[in-house]
Design an enzyme around this catalytic site. Structure first.
Site, short mmCIF file in Angstrom:
data_model
loop_
_atom_site.label_atom_id
_atom_site.label_comp_id
_atom_site.label_asym_id
_atom_site.label_seq_id
_atom_site.Cartn_x
_atom_site.Cartn_y
_atom_site.Cartn_z
N LYS A 1 7.70 8.26 4.32
CA LYS A 1 9.58 8.59 4.21
C LYS A 1 9.37 8.38 5.64
CE LYS A 1 11.09 10.02 -0.35
NZ LYS A 1 9.33 9.33 -1.06
N LYS B 1 16.70 13.55 -0.68
CA LYS B 1 15.04 13.20 -1.91
C LYS B 1 14.30 13.75 -0.73
CE LYS B 1 16.13 8.06 -0.77
NZ LYS B 1 15.16 6.59 -0.59
N ARG C 1 12.22 -4.42 -3.06
CA ARG C 1 10.83 -4.39 -3.53
C ARG C 1 10.10 -5.31 -2.54
NH1 ARG C 1 7.01 -1.06 -4.49
NH2 ARG C 1 8.44 0.91 -4.11
N ARG D 1 19.59 5.69 -8.48
CA ARG D 1 17.93 4.98 -8.67
C ARG D 1 17.60 4.19 -8.87
NH1 ARG D 1 15.07 10.39 -10.81
NH2 ARG D 1 16.68 10.39 -12.87
N GLU E 1 12.16 2.41 2.96
CA GLU E 1 10.76 3.38 2.81
C GLU E 1 9.67 2.37 3.34
OE1 GLU E 1 9.65 5.65 -0.79
OE2 GLU E 1 11.58 6.54 -0.99
N ASN F 1 5.81 1.42 1.58
CA ASN F 1 5.39 2.77 0.06
C ASN F 1 3.75 1.92 0.42
OD1 ASN F 1 7.37 3.25 -2.11
ND2 ASN F 1 7.71 1.72 -0.96
#
Length: 316
Positions: free
Chosen positions: A126, A161, A211, A233, A281, A283
């Site tokens: 993050k 978050k 994603r 979410r 984000e 990842n």
């Protein structure tokens, strides 16, 4: 190329064979004739500069309730006895995780470790995106209640978050009229010394959270994760629905902008989250989504990943 691959992961016997990315990576490696070993961070030892792990030889299989068949545990020197180490355990990204990174960093000159442990250690998922603030929604990292109050006053509708959470756990939306911010921060800060991430709410999340998977800093596939009605979410593990998705011009621009930095850090397999053309984000620890992408789009990301690995090994 016959390779010996050690996978640092959560227990193989508990994975979801239809969704787990690490399982898919192991399955493709096995199909290419590679020898698979699995272990967890607590199985590692460091003596001097020698890093060992108590591993289990494993064969993966798409059998519900029995995703792996295991041989007798053995101790391997991760610098000498294997060709590749995949660091794929889920967060929390805590001191245990950091310690595992430090240990694996000692062997990177002899064994190919992916993602690169120094790159993972210095790339919190993050915080790394903040290298590219022009690609993101307005974002604040802080544990100062006054700074958070000021951010909320300016942006009204916000998302809060945990800074090192994963899978959508502990994510809250607070609208302008919501009176729970102080209590929520008290809850966060009583359980942790870490700051929180606060972002301006993106209404486009109702259309999905994309994603995008990258290999060697290049986009190779994507899926859209649509949240349940009334939810913010969209993570698949909390009930989001996977949909086929192509890359928009904004998505391509994001990937082209961040790709060189991912390559520089040795972050070979990554997954970014994009809402309404905004990066939220990056990842780098155990990004997921490759099985859903293959089902929806036919793109075999594990094959692309192992092609990249074998090219890297050939060039060492």
């Amino acid at each position: 190329m016959s390779l010996r691959v050690a996978i640092q992961m959560d227990p193989l016997e508990h994975v979801n064979i239809d969704g787990d990315t690490t399982f898919a990576l192991a399955e493709t490696a096995q199909a290419r004739g590679m020898e698979i070993f699995v272990y967890q961070p607590q199985d590692m030892s460091l003596e001097g500069k020698r890093v060992t792990a108590r591993v289990r030889p494993a064969k993966v299989q798409r059998v519900p309730g029995q995703p792996g068949i295991f041989g007798e545990a053995v101790t391997l020197d991760l610098a000498k006895d294997v060709d590749v180490v995949l660091m794929r355990q889920d967060p929390p990204f805590d001191l245990s995780y950091i310690t595992a990174c430090h240990m694996l960093e000692l062997i990177t000159g002899e064994t190919l470790v992916l993602n690169d442990p120094a790159g993972v250690r210095s790339s919190p998922e993050k915080i790394l995106p903040l290298m590219f603030p022009e690609l993101m929604p307005p974002t604040l990292i802080s544990r100062d209640p006054e700074a958070i109050d000021d951010f909320r006053a300016r942006h009204k509708d916000i998302i809060v978050k945990p800074i090192y959470g994963h899978g959508g756990a502990g994510v809250f939306r607070l609208k302008e009229e919501d009176s729970n911010l102080d209590s929520l921060l008290e809850l966060f800060f009583s359980n942790s010394r870490e700051p929180v991430m606060v972002q301006a709410f993106l209404p486009a999340v109702s259309e999905g959270d994309k994603r995008i998977m990258l290999v060697d800093g290049k986009a190779v596939g994507a899926l859209n994760r649509r949240p349940k009605s009334g939810q913010v979410r969209s993570n698949l593990v909390v009930g989001g629905t996977a949909e086929k998705s192509d890359l928009s011009d904004a998505d391509k621009h994001i990937c082209e902008a961040i790709g060189p930095e991912l390559r520089k850090r040795g972050l070979v397999l990554t997954g970014i989250d994009v809402i309404g053309g905004r990066l939220t984000e990056i990842n780098v620890t155990s990004p997921t989504g490759v099985q859903a992408i293959k089902k929806l789009s036919g793109i075999d990301i594990p094959a692309i990943f192992w092609d990249s690995v074998q090219e890297r090994l050939a060039g060492r």
